[in-house]
Design a protein around this motif. Structure first.
Motif, PDB file in Angstrom:
ATOM      1  N   THR A 132      -3.408   3.706  -7.335  1.00 27.12           N
ATOM      2  CA  THR A 132      -2.496   3.604  -6.930  1.00 27.12           C
ATOM      3  C   THR A 132      -1.894   5.064  -7.625  1.00 27.12           C
ATOM      4  OG1 THR A 132      -0.678   2.324  -8.904  1.00 27.12           O
ATOM      5  CG2 THR A 132      -1.368   0.997  -7.182  1.00 27.12           C
ATOM      6  N   PRO A 133      -1.861   5.777  -8.283  1.00 27.01           N
ATOM      7  CA  PRO A 133      -1.720   6.763  -8.468  1.00 27.01           C
ATOM      8  C   PRO A 133      -2.471   8.143  -7.489  1.00 27.01           C
ATOM      9  CG  PRO A 133      -2.763   6.405 -10.753  1.00 27.01           C
ATOM     10  CD  PRO A 133      -2.729   5.206  -9.964  1.00 27.01           C
ATOM     11  N   LEU A 134      -4.291   7.501  -7.100  1.00 19.85           N
ATOM     12  CA  LEU A 134      -5.187   8.552  -6.683  1.00 19.85           C
ATOM     13  C   LEU A 134      -5.018   8.958  -5.541  1.00 19.85           C
ATOM     14  CD1 LEU A 134      -8.050   6.822  -7.724  1.00 19.85           C
ATOM     15  CD2 LEU A 134      -7.377   8.170  -8.575  1.00 19.85           C
ATOM     16  N   PRO A 135      -4.752  10.056  -5.236  1.00 26.04           N
ATOM     17  CA  PRO A 135      -5.060  10.868  -3.789  1.00 26.04           C
ATOM     18  C   PRO A 135      -5.652  10.829  -2.777  1.00 26.04           C
ATOM     19  CG  PRO A 135      -5.809  12.526  -5.088  1.00 26.04           C
ATOM     20  CD  PRO A 135      -5.792  11.291  -5.728  1.00 26.04           C
ATOM     21  N   ILE A 136      -5.762   8.825  -1.910  1.00 24.23           N
ATOM     22  CA  ILE A 136      -6.350   8.420  -1.405  1.00 24.23           C
ATOM     23  C   ILE A 136      -5.663   7.778  -0.541  1.00 24.23           C
ATOM     24  CG2 ILE A 136      -8.708   8.426  -3.026  1.00 24.23           C
ATOM     25  CD1 ILE A 136      -7.312   5.591  -3.651  1.00 24.23           C
ATOM     26  N   ASP A 137      -6.710   7.734   0.427  1.00 25.11           N
ATOM     27  CA  ASP A 137      -5.731   6.676   1.775  1.00 25.11           C
ATOM     28  C   ASP A 137      -7.129   6.204   3.000  1.00 25.11           C
ATOM     29  OD1 ASP A 137      -7.268   8.735   2.967  1.00 25.11           O
ATOM     30  OD2 ASP A 137      -5.650  10.221   3.932  1.00 25.11           O
ATOM     31  N   ALA A 138      -6.377   6.123   3.516  1.00 27.27           N
ATOM     32  CA  ALA A 138      -7.580   5.183   4.351  1.00 27.27           C
ATOM     33  C   ALA A 138      -8.662   5.441   4.579  1.00 27.27           C
ATOM     34  CB  ALA A 138      -6.732   4.584   5.537  1.00 27.27           C
ATOM     35  N   ALA A 139      -8.857   6.511   5.268  1.00 32.21           N
ATOM     36  CA  ALA A 139     -10.210   7.216   4.575  1.00 32.21           C
ATOM     37  C   ALA A 139     -11.212   7.083   3.542  1.00 32.21           C
ATOM     38  CB  ALA A 139     -10.097   8.531   5.760  1.00 32.21           C
ATOM     39  N   HIS A 140     -10.328   7.294   2.550  1.00 33.03           N
ATOM     40  CA  HIS A 140     -11.509   6.959   1.969  1.00 33.03           C
ATOM     41  C   HIS A 140     -11.930   6.119   1.332  1.00 33.03           C
ATOM     42  CE1 HIS A 140      -8.833  10.736   0.906  1.00 33.03           C
ATOM     43  NE2 HIS A 140      -9.664  11.483  -0.029  1.00 33.03           N
ATOM     44  N   PHE A 141     -10.654   4.796   1.249  1.00 31.14           N
ATOM     45  CA  PHE A 141     -11.395   3.138   1.773  1.00 31.14           C
ATOM     46  C   PHE A 141     -12.611   2.896   3.025  1.00 31.14           C
ATOM     47  CE2 PHE A 141      -6.925   2.775  -0.411  1.00 31.14           C
ATOM     48  CZ  PHE A 141      -7.292   2.338  -1.951  1.00 31.14           C
ATOM     49  N   ASP A 142     -12.499   2.964   3.071  1.00 29.05           N
ATOM     50  CA  ASP A 142     -13.310   3.315   4.793  1.00 29.05           C
ATOM     51  C   ASP A 142     -14.625   4.018   3.714  1.00 29.05           C
ATOM     52  OD1 ASP A 142     -11.848   2.433   6.503  1.00 29.05           O
ATOM     53  OD2 ASP A 142     -11.345   4.055   8.098  1.00 29.05           O
ATOM     54  N   ARG A 143     -14.719   5.119   3.901  1.00 31.02           N
ATOM     55  CA  ARG A 143     -16.061   6.266   3.301  1.00 31.02           C
ATOM     56  C   ARG A 143     -16.501   4.848   1.730  1.00 31.02           C
ATOM     57  NH1 ARG A 143     -20.796   8.148   4.227  1.00 31.02           N
ATOM     58  NH2 ARG A 143     -21.453   9.458   2.967  1.00 31.02           N
ATOM     59  N   TRP A 144     -15.575   4.754   0.922  1.00 32.20           N
ATOM     60  CA  TRP A 144     -15.499   3.506   0.217  1.00 32.20           C
ATOM     61  C   TRP A 144     -16.609   2.136   0.679  1.00 32.20           C
ATOM     62  CZ3 TRP A 144     -15.303  -1.223  -2.107  1.00 32.20           C
ATOM     63  CH2 TRP A 144     -15.616  -1.501  -3.183  1.00 32.20           C
ATOM     64  N   LEU A 145     -16.099   2.095   1.404  1.00 30.37           N
ATOM     65  CA  LEU A 145     -16.501   0.269   2.136  1.00 30.37           C
ATOM     66  C   LEU A 145     -17.953   0.784   2.607  1.00 30.37           C
ATOM     67  CD1 LEU A 145     -13.633  -1.527   3.720  1.00 30.37           C
ATOM     68  CD2 LEU A 145     -15.040  -1.510   1.327  1.00 30.37           C
ATOM     69  N   ALA A 146     -18.687   1.786   3.074  1.00 28.09           N
ATOM     70  CA  ALA A 146     -19.365   2.493   3.795  1.00 28.09           C
ATOM     71  C   ALA A 146     -20.713   2.425   3.098  1.00 28.09           C
ATOM     72  CB  ALA A 146     -19.452   3.700   4.872  1.00 28.09           C
ATOM     73  N   LEU A 147     -20.277   3.352   1.878  1.00 31.43           N
ATOM     74  CA  LEU A 147     -21.156   3.548   0.995  1.00 31.43           C
ATOM     75  C   LEU A 147     -21.943   2.256   0.826  1.00 31.43           C
ATOM     76  CD1 LEU A 147     -19.966   7.281  -0.154  1.00 31.43           C
ATOM     77  CD2 LEU A 147     -21.811   6.637   1.128  1.00 31.43           C
ATOM     78  N   PHE A 148     -20.394   1.161  -0.571  1.00 25.99           N
ATOM     79  CA  PHE A 148     -20.944   0.240  -1.113  1.00 25.99           C
ATOM     80  C   PHE A 148     -21.259  -0.568   0.392  1.00 25.99           C
ATOM     81  CE2 PHE A 148     -20.008  -4.144  -2.395  1.00 25.99           C
ATOM     82  CZ  PHE A 148     -20.268  -3.799  -3.925  1.00 25.99           C
ATOM     83  N   ARG A 167     -16.102  -9.502  -0.840  1.00 26.91           N
ATOM     84  CA  ARG A 167     -14.876  -9.599  -1.528  1.00 26.91           C
ATOM     85  C   ARG A 167     -14.901  -7.743  -1.649  1.00 26.91           C
ATOM     86  NH1 ARG A 167     -17.134 -13.443  -1.549  1.00 26.91           N
ATOM     87  NH2 ARG A 167     -16.452 -15.251  -3.042  1.00 26.91           N
ATOM     88  N   ALA A 168     -15.410  -6.845  -1.693  1.00 26.23           N
ATOM     89  CA  ALA A 168     -15.469  -5.448  -1.313  1.00 26.23           C
ATOM     90  C   ALA A 168     -13.784  -5.593  -0.165  1.00 26.23           C
ATOM     91  CB  ALA A 168     -16.602  -4.232  -0.998  1.00 26.23           C
ATOM     92  N   GLU A 169     -14.429  -4.892   1.233  1.00 27.99           N
ATOM     93  CA  GLU A 169     -13.457  -5.480   2.061  1.00 27.99           C
ATOM     94  C   GLU A 169     -11.976  -5.795   2.244  1.00 27.99           C
ATOM     95  OE1 GLU A 169     -15.490  -7.548   5.550  1.00 27.99           O
ATOM     96  OE2 GLU A 169     -16.731  -6.041   5.428  1.00 27.99           O
ATOM     97  N   ARG A 170     -12.002  -6.762   0.248  1.00 31.55           N
ATOM     98  CA  ARG A 170     -10.916  -7.599   0.222  1.00 31.55           C
ATOM     99  C   ARG A 170     -10.365  -6.936  -0.454  1.00 31.55           C
ATOM    100  NH1 ARG A 170     -11.544 -14.119  -0.884  1.00 31.55           N
ATOM    101  NH2 ARG A 170     -11.984 -14.147   1.278  1.00 31.55           N
ATOM    102  N   ILE A 171     -11.514  -6.332  -1.909  1.00 33.63           N
ATOM    103  CA  ILE A 171     -10.549  -5.680  -2.733  1.00 33.63           C
ATOM    104  C   ILE A 171     -10.282  -4.360  -2.196  1.00 33.63           C
ATOM    105  CG2 ILE A 171     -11.576  -4.271  -4.309  1.00 33.63           C
ATOM    106  CD1 ILE A 171     -13.030  -6.437  -5.001  1.00 33.63           C
TER     107      ILE A 171
END
Length: 193
Positions: A132-148, A167-171
């Protein structure tokens, strides 16, 4: 307050559980959740699996057979994935400022994915407050999911890749909601749903 968690009846039922429930199940030892009971490890050494209170070993075996995932595959997945994350222009700098010793982080992530994908109960952390304290937004989650996704498709069987991606998408969804909630009102506890 008492929480009753019944034993899941099938692998598919476990798959439909929200991440927050899975996190709760994986972080409460049986000895604390049921007074005067032995831990799962103690039970396994004194009683056959069919008499054990825990469904976890059977569920783990079923998931392994169904998906082709095991500890070695998950270890390879985690190590390859975080190698890509570290090299990524968007995600790499976020991790670089927070993680200096990667060995313990990678071990924690292997335990996390073992718990999430195979229900082993190895992970005993709290991912929401860590993110929660990280400087992240939806674009970061999208990138994380693409790499994963790319790493899972290269590393796992098709069934295994589908299993960890679900599971990764739910997380990612749950963490994104928590991060947005924390960014909107930092003093309030994050809302997961």
């Amino acid at each position: 307050m008492r929480i009753n968690i019944r034993r899941p009846k099938s692998v598919n039922e476990v798959r439909r559980m929200p991440v927050s429930i899975l996190e709760l199940v994986f972080t409460i030892p049986i000895s604390r959740s049921i007074p005067n009971r032995k831990t799962e490890t103690q039970m396994e050494t004194v009683a056959p699996l069919e008499n054990s209170i825990s469904a976890r070993p059977g569920m783990t075996a079923a998931l392994m057979a169904e998906t082709g995932l095991d500890e070695a595959v998950l270890r390879k997945l985690v190590h390859r994935f975080y190698s890509r994350v570290r090299a990524d222009q968007m995600l790499g700098p976020i991790f670089a400022t927070r993680i200096t010793d990667w060995t313990p982080h990678l071990e924690r992530m292997v335990a996390f994915w073992s718990s999430v994908a195979l229900m082993t109960g190895q992970y005993h952390g709290r991912p929401v407050p860590a993110h929660t304290p990280l400087p992240i937004d939806a674009a970061h989650f999208d990138r994380w999911l693409a790499l994963f996704r790319a790493t899972a498709e290269e590393t796992c069987t098709p069934a295994g890749a589908a299993h960890v991606m679900e599971r990764a998408e739910r997380i990612a969804h749950s963490l994104h909601i928590a991060v947005v909630s924390a960014q909107g009102c930092p003093a309030a506890p994050p809302k997961l749903f």
